[in-house]
Design an enzyme around this catalytic site. Structure first.
Site, PDB file in Angstrom:
ATOM      1  N   CYS A 175      26.577  32.500   1.610  1.00  0.00           N
ATOM      2  CA  CYS A 175      25.736  32.631   0.426  1.00  0.00           C
ATOM      3  C   CYS A 175      26.461  32.081  -0.784  1.00  0.00           C
ATOM      4  O   CYS A 175      27.686  32.005  -0.811  1.00  0.00           O
ATOM      5  CB  CYS A 175      25.420  34.095   0.188  1.00  0.00           C
ATOM      6  SG  CYS A 175      24.418  34.759   1.513  1.00  0.00           S
ATOM      7  N   TYR A 179      20.269  33.541  14.021  1.00  0.00           N
ATOM      8  CA  TYR A 179      21.207  34.351  13.235  1.00  0.00           C
ATOM      9  C   TYR A 179      21.038  35.822  13.603  1.00  0.00           C
ATOM     10  O   TYR A 179      19.985  36.407  13.368  1.00  0.00           O
ATOM     11  CB  TYR A 179      20.937  34.097  11.754  1.00  0.00           C
ATOM     12  CG  TYR A 179      21.743  34.890  10.745  1.00  0.00           C
ATOM     13  CD1 TYR A 179      23.001  35.410  11.044  1.00  0.00           C
ATOM     14  CD2 TYR A 179      21.244  35.093   9.462  1.00  0.00           C
ATOM     15  CE1 TYR A 179      23.727  36.116  10.092  1.00  0.00           C
ATOM     16  CE2 TYR A 179      21.970  35.795   8.506  1.00  0.00           C
ATOM     17  CZ  TYR A 179      23.202  36.313   8.828  1.00  0.00           C
ATOM     18  OH  TYR A 179      23.911  37.019   7.877  1.00  0.00           O
ATOM     19  N   HIS A 199      24.208  42.738  10.170  1.00  0.00           N
ATOM     20  CA  HIS A 199      23.138  43.748  10.106  1.00  0.00           C
ATOM     21  C   HIS A 199      21.947  43.257   9.295  1.00  0.00           C
ATOM     22  O   HIS A 199      21.191  44.056   8.750  1.00  0.00           O
ATOM     23  CB  HIS A 199      23.646  45.066   9.481  1.00  0.00           C
ATOM     24  CG  HIS A 199      24.519  45.853  10.399  1.00  0.00           C
ATOM     25  ND1 HIS A 199      25.256  46.930   9.981  1.00  0.00           N
ATOM     26  CD2 HIS A 199      24.778  45.738  11.721  1.00  0.00           C
ATOM     27  CE1 HIS A 199      25.945  47.426  10.984  1.00  0.00           C
ATOM     28  NE2 HIS A 199      25.673  46.718  12.048  1.00  0.00           N
ATOM     29  N   ASP A 203      32.979  41.632   7.642  1.00  0.00           N
ATOM     30  CA  ASP A 203      33.222  40.209   7.913  1.00  0.00           C
ATOM     31  C   ASP A 203      34.011  39.578   6.758  1.00  0.00           C
ATOM     32  O   ASP A 203      34.888  38.750   6.990  1.00  0.00           O
ATOM     33  CB  ASP A 203      31.874  39.496   8.098  1.00  0.00           C
ATOM     34  CG  ASP A 203      32.016  38.041   8.517  1.00  0.00           C
ATOM     35  OD1 ASP A 203      33.023  37.709   9.174  1.00  0.00           O
ATOM     36  OD2 ASP A 203      31.129  37.244   8.184  1.00  0.00           O
TER      37      ASP A 203
END
Lengths: 709, 709
Positions: A31, A170, A174, A266
């Protein structure tokens, strides 16, 4: 050249299904707060990565349908044909620089809120939205699932049309439906999409099969998959179902992009996870199970670690998000043996905070990040100097160091004067605090660079007065004298400061960074700043054995760190260290032996006995040199500019950015400089076919008051 | 007509400087989450107000310069010429319908964060940003002030070019520089812009004078001014400096738009301020001090109150933001004597929440709000019916009532069947709770409308089975059977529910709304919903004398209500009523005589003894009728649609919207319906002059690694 330096293995081409990556450097989807709101900026930023040598450059998550509407956040979008021109800007820019373009198709299920589209929110089972908003998702029925699969397939076809080479399914962080279906915490269905692992993985398998069927002849199909939820036995674990999924689908995707969930796991910061390559233990099984290439991440900055991970057959590709942000030219620098020029990611997650805020990406280490389009900043190229020959930079904090370094790169004779014995200003000072040691890379990188240059003179222990500056005879002066923490309690909740009784020891963050040890007895930290440093100091003092009370008008400790995905860890750490947290309280006054707090809601007072108060409230700019120089009668200076914290206290990232900008803009046409800030992407007033501009109520009026008789 | 109904005074034209308003209805500036990101939607929405009879229609606050960058929020922008086409869409739409267009120029000082532009943040004095972000504003020096005045003047000229008739200087809501300079809490300057009231008001005076000088020949210049900070003696008060300012500047603006600060005081909800016209006591002095027209607000819905305020010479204009959102046709309806058709604002601030989220405006009462452009919905016009003759709506909650009403307006024979004895579903039930009585206007308006119509049959106490529905023989069925609160603890933090020991009384919000009184002893409310209702129930039970413990995984009570500007009031109210608040805790299990909580950070358990647990966790959809109908073998129904909370539990606003949409889309071409959701405003890929598309680094590379030898 790549053969010569021991890193040649990193520059082998690797086949991914029907396409081939030129080397092993793989910018995984990340992002950036640009997305569909800033497509030209996004395209320029991604193209810069391709130019820097990455073999694969990916989009961020890309909404495939209006039922996955992440507004107000600016991710990518591929709802229909209208989104393709923006995406083509990106694929064309990436291809032009010789890289493959990848797209991460996403349907976010109950992670989306559909605030713009007001569409139903979808999930495997009925449940609340992930965000605390009083709206719920509905369990998808069979027709919903069929429709969703069609949306995904159609999006894949559009993605191919837009020029992408690699198309993702993807299932990570979560955040998306195929993962929601996979995980029992979200899926309690009793049909063929629930229950057994095979059933829960059915949707993921269908998406993979259908994407391959649709576009697999020309595009590679990648699966981004979180092998472990990092919840121990309460969630999916890499050695249990995580592995079973990889075994089950092993040869189906053309590439496995594996990581851990959720996003905060992550993208851990160095503050809480100092080890680069920290995901290896979770993902290293994957290559043993599949013959397909594997990419993984974990702040991989070090070329030696990269080589070792490939040699040990842990990965085929060096995945990176943050390291590619800190240095888009990481691959090129390794290839050319310029290891010491790498701007290593410091793991501060300022990049992440941009996305969380819905604003363009920025980076502490790389001030050009996100400015490739707007300011036309290239991380490795800068205009040579003009007529001026020399510049003086006063203050060697993050703004001064960056300014000096860029001026030196432009070819000026640069003099850098620092008042203290150490270069780096707040950077090494903050890096000396618990958990922040990696931040020192910001000053290390710049000091090292400056040391290599013949056109730079650096002085420490050199506090300059205005007359010293004049005597130096350098007509262009950049003042980067920084700021210091206030001791008077002035800040957001006490704009006139706080009454402080004589007898109380009042400390500031600067005192602690100077090595001052609080007196025996409880320390009351008052954090009105609500950034990161109050929480860091609490952790450090508690770790050193002090009794710490942490009071703040905020509802949680260090709310800013929610943006960097750290807040849970911060507050947990304070609790574990026995810090007493008093949220939602202002500091009303300081007595000789106590602090008086006051509830932000009720004003109810609360007395906290303490031996010292550590004020983390606001910073005061150090501007006396600048003011003195400004008032010199004969105006001996051609350039006088105040930059960094001395101009506007902010993050280290802001200071680096300000230093960079000052150096870039030096000797530029002021009118041109003034225009830069206006450059922005704006909404088109063109209307799509069939979507007339104004009101077009092709209905007749109903005069409803007739019915009132 | 206007003369006949006693409201003619409201329809007198009023002169404002060089322009004349056709009547006294004045839509003051209000935010809407459309702005520069959704200019076509903004223009259509404002034009609709003009069509509805408002004499003046204003923009929301409009950023005048990149140093007042409110990103990621979508306000208006007038940075430069590039913003004018979007603004012209609005002025043209408003003029076409006979109204004046006003623009609220704004520089937001330290209320802005400049996250997009990364420009310095400006303020009267050095200070932290208003938002808790670790960045600070710098005190403006004289040249900053001169520049700012020029920006404001230039923006006024641009605004005139864009077609605005009224141009605002904005000093309200604690949001803009002229007010920041005025208030001692923000201004501790020692120069001619600080100290005395005259000095602190200097900037406001200069802006007014300079705006008048620039555009005053053709445009009216309005001052929006907060006369009272509602902080008592700690802030500006209407009877002290507030009045002094109006006296000092009395004849300078062409119009006084007066209110109270901050925004949460100006836009109070009915929950905490039930009285319409609640600002009158603060602003009534203004007209005594100036000869210029005055506009004020305060949820003015009632025509009689409006007339009285004009007659009593309190105001010249009836200002409105929220009432104009709930009913854009408020003036027309009053003019035409259709008082009972007015959709009165319920004061819930769902409109405000949209802006706070950065998403398009919505309204509980008016489902067409914000959809004028995207869905082409007109609040007063709806397409007549097609071939079908009749429809059955099952369930008379907000979705069912709205659906039935709109179907009836379209001309269908409508049958509305409600299982319970009362029409309105959750609306009258929630409206029976403390503070929410005004919400009943949602069902009252619709029930009244339906009662007037000859083509509607309504039945209460009529629970229908699938065979009942089939027997009725109506082939088009809308199922709006709502949802109920879960009793098992299932919700965001317990996706499988919570273990509950026998013996504990477990209640739900439905029980309380049904009149159940909790047993003697403490009530533990567990609010995993984190919306509004948990806080309302806590307030109500405490008010009724119960001992209440309020536990929630959130950091504050009812975090959703931050979006509606109510959160401080909610938590203060609970504290004042003696509710014990346990934030940041999950409910781990329920024992026979206690609840066991667990810290969200540390999992540390906490036992709370209680006699009952009130579960505010998640809602369960009532879908059995729908499922039964769906599985009917012979498919006797041509239309079967599940709507509202039964489809996706959400806000009342969502249910009304869903009901409205179902009625609008009935008998429309499904392909056309499917397209609506894709309609959106997208970024232009056209580049402005001199702002080339791709990278244009007109600089030569510097091979910096040469320096490493």
């Amino acid at each position: 050249m790549s053969g010569a330096n021991g890193y040649s293995i990193l520059f082998e081409p690797v086949r991914i299904g029907p396409v081939t990556a030129r080397n092993r450097f793989y910018q995984v989807p990340h992002c950036n707060g640009l997305g569909h709101l800033r497509p030209q900026a996004e395209a320029a930023m991604r193209a810069m990565k391709a130019e820097g040598g990455w073999a694969v450059v990916s989009t961020q998550e890309t909404e495939i349908h209006p039922t996955s509407d992440l507004s107000p956040y600016a991710e990518n979008r591929i709802w229909d044909e209208r989104d393709l021109p923006a995406l083509r800007l990106m694929t064309e820019g990436v291809h032009e620089k010789g890289a493959l373009a990848a797209i991460q198709l996403a349907h976010n299920g109950h992670h989306a809120q559909n605030h713009l589209t007001r569409a139903p929110v979808l999930a495997p089972s009925d449940m609340s939205l992930e965000t605390p908003y009083p709206k719920q998702a509905r369990a998808m029925d069979k027709s919903d699932i069929r429709e969703f699969r069609k949306w995904h397939r159609d999006a894949a076809l559009r993605a191919r049309d837009a020029g992408f080479d690699i198309i993702y399914v993807y299932a990570g962080h979560h955040m998306t439906l195929p993962q929601h279906f996979l995980l029992p915490q979200f899926n309690d269905r009793s049909d063929e999409y629930g229950g057994s692992l095979e059933n829960r993985a059915r949707l993921m398998r269908e998406l993979l099969e259908e994407t391959k069927e649709a576009v697999g002849d020309t595009c590679a199909v990648a699966l981004r998959f979180a092998v472990d939820e990092m919840m121990g036995g309460d969630g999916m674990q890499a050695h249990e179902e995580g592995r079973a999924v990889v075994e089950m689908l092993s040869e189906l995707p053309d590439l496995w992009d594996v990581n851990v969930a959720d996003w905060s796991n992550d993208s851990q910061t160095t503050r809480f996870q100092p080890q680069d390559g920290f995901q290896t233990d979770y993902i290293k099984f994957v290559k043993q199970v599949t013959s397909k290439p594997v990419v993984a991440v974990g702040r991989l900055n070090s070329p030696d670690l990269m080589v070792s991970m490939v040699r040990k057959r842990i990965v085929d590709f060096i995945g990176a998000a943050r390291p590619s942000i800190a240095d888009p030219f990481l691959p090129k620098k390794i290839e050319e043996g310029r290891i010491d020029e790498i701007r290593e990611c410091i793991g501060c997650n300022i990049c992440v905070s941009s996305d969380t805020l819905g604003i363009p990406i920025r980076c502490t280490q790389n001030p050009t990040m996100g400015e490739e389009w707007r300011r036309k900043w290239h991380p490795e190229i800068i205009a040579p100097k003009g007529r001026e020959e020399a510049a003086l930079v006063v203050g060697a904090g993050p703004a001064g160091l960056e300014c000096a370094m860029q001026l030196a790169r432009r070819g000026y004779e640069v003099t850098l004067a620092e008042a203290s014995p150490e270069l780096g200003g707040r950077v090494p000072r903050e890096a000396s605090l618990l958990g922040l040691s990696a931040w020192k890379r910001v000053s290390d990188h710049r000091v090292y660079d400056l040391q290599q240059r013949g056109n730079v003179q650096m002085f420490t222990d050199s506090r300059l007065s205005a007359s010293d500056v004049v005597e130096l005879g350098i007509p262009n002066v950049f003042v980067a004298t920084g700021s210091h923490w206030r001791r008077d309690g002035r800040g957001r909740t006490a704009k006139r400061g706080v009454e402080i009784a004589a007898g109380m020891t009042v400390l500031t963050p600067d005192d602690i960074m100077d090595g001052t040890v609080p007196p025996q007895g409880p320390v009351l930290i008052y954090d009105d700043d609500q950034g990161y440093i109050g929480g860091v100091l609490a952790e450090q003092l508690a770790e050193a054995g002090h009794e710490v009370i942490f009071a703040t008008p905020a509802a949680v400790v260090s709310p800013f760190t929610e943006l960097t995905l750290e807040q849970s860890r911060v507050q947990r750490s304070l609790i574990e260290r026995g810090v007493r947290i008093v949220p939602l309280h202002r500091l009303a006054r300081v007595g000789a032996e106590h602090g008086e707090l006051s509830c932000v809601y009720s004003d109810k007072p609360q007395r906290v006995d303490c031996a010292s108060v550590l004020m983390v409230t606001e910073r005061q700019r150090n501007t006396s040199l600048f003011e003195d120089l400004r008032q010199l009668p004969d105006a001996p200076l051609r350039t006088l500019e105040l930059i960094g914290d001395a101009a506007n206290p902010g993050l280290i990232a802001d200071a680096v950015y300000a230093g960079h900008m000052a150096a870039r803009n030096f000797e530029r046409d002021p009118a041109e400089v003034a225009q830069d800030i206006y450059r922005r992407e704006i909404i088109s007033l063109e209307t799509a076919p069939g979507q007339g501009r104004g009101a077009r109520y092709n209905t007749r009026p109903e005069f409803e008051h007739v019915g009132n008789n």
